[in-house]
Design an enzyme around this catalytic site. Structure first.
Site, short mmCIF file in Angstrom:
data_model
loop_
_atom_site.label_atom_id
_atom_site.label_comp_id
_atom_site.label_asym_id
_atom_site.label_seq_id
_atom_site.Cartn_x
_atom_site.Cartn_y
_atom_site.Cartn_z
CG HIS A 118 67.49 70.76 90.37
ND1 HIS A 118 66.67 70.73 89.31
CD2 HIS A 118 68.00 69.34 90.39
CE1 HIS A 118 66.81 69.56 88.96
NE2 HIS A 118 67.45 68.71 89.38
CD GLU A 188 71.15 70.16 87.93
OE1 GLU A 188 70.39 68.94 88.14
OE2 GLU A 188 70.62 71.20 88.15
N GLY A 194 65.98 64.72 82.49
CA GLY A 194 64.39 64.53 81.94
C GLY A 194 64.21 64.18 80.56
CB SER A 234 68.81 61.26 81.33
OG SER A 234 67.95 62.11 80.82
N GLY A 256 64.38 61.29 88.14
CA GLY A 256 63.07 60.17 88.11
C GLY A 256 63.26 58.79 88.13
#
Length: 274
Positions: A118, A188, A194, A234, A256
């Site tokens: 990640h 990603e 984020g 996001s 999140g």
């Protein structure tokens, strides 16, 4: 107990079946990162597991809690269609590595898949591609599915180096896997994680297509076609549908927004199934 008896569901098929089945399935994984106490996880799962949204067999859902919650979450989801993931693993099976968790340990408590590389592991903890290749192999050898995460920084993207960066991450990161290995890929872009910035669907599709072509060259066309490639960065309910409509996007890696059961369910509900 996390859930009432009536919320329990028949488990979905095995990973081997899912990764060799029709390509229309979509995967949605929620990465909790370093969040939630046991009490908070209990509250989340009681609400989450009671939703009928999870009954769609074409959408494969997974949660990725911190290490401290894995055993409790495994008990909670064992009679549900939810799969359980870990956020990382060590490359060795055992040894004098204080603070680390090995792949056999994760498999032993019922973990189904594990994130490898990640962006926060790469950039905060400085994990490099050769070590990530060993971690991916450790996951495979322990009977779990590695989810190799790849992505470029904003500087790399703006300089036109995205494909070179991804090619290097893929070539090295997958180099220790057996020829017929089953794995998942997650693209990603670091600049979108984020930050509230989301890659345009056209860019996502172009990048995913490049990744699939690279997998075909490293393994085979068959493996490339059946390897799920997820997008992360996001992800929210208002962009989940447009991202899932991309032909080479097979699901989403949510950060999140997966911390709220309501928000995570809203994202799952937006997934487009052909």
């Amino acid at each position: 107990m996390f859930t009432d008896k009536e919320t329990h569901r028949k488990p979905f098929p095995t990973w081997a079946h899912l990764l060799h089945s029709e390509p229309s399935k979509q995967f949605v994984f929620g990465n909790w990162k370093m969040n939630k106490t046991l009490t908070e996880a209990q509250t989340f799962l009681k609400s989450f597991l009671s939703s009928d949204i999870l009954s769609n067999p074409q959408i494969i859902t997974g949660i990725i809690p911190p290490f401290t919650l894995l055993s409790a979450c495994q008990q909670a989801v064992s009679d549900s269609p939810i799969f359980l993931g870990a956020q990382t693993t060590h490359e060795a099976d055992s040894g004098a590595f204080t603070g680390e968790i090995s792949a056999p340990m994760l498999k032993d408590i019922g973990v189904d898949f594990v994130l490898i590389g990640h962006s926060e592991r790469r950039h905060i903890f400085h994990e490099q591609n050769p070590v990530l290749a060993e971690k991916a192999a450790a996951a495979i050898h322990s009977g779990m599915i590695p989810v190799l995460c790849i992505g470029e920084t904003l500087e790399e993207q703006e300089s036109g180096a995205t494909q070179d960066i991804l090619l290097n991450q893929l070539t090295i990161g997958l180099s220790k896997l057996p020829e017929q290995a089953s794995f998942i890929l997650a693209y990603e872009p670091v600049w979108a994680i984020g930050t509230g910035k989301v890659a345009h669907p056209d860019l996502v599709q172009e990048t995913h297509a490049f990744c699939r072509k690279t997998i075909a060259s490293l393994f085979s066309k068959d493996i490339a076609e059946r390897t799920p490639i997820l997008y992360g960065g996001s992800v929210k309910a208002d962009n989940a549908r447009s991202l899932s409509l991309c032909p080479d996007v097979n699901g989403l890696l949510v950060g999140g927004a997966s911390l709220s059961s309501e928000n995570f369910l809203s994202i799952i509900q937006q997934i487009d199934i052909p």
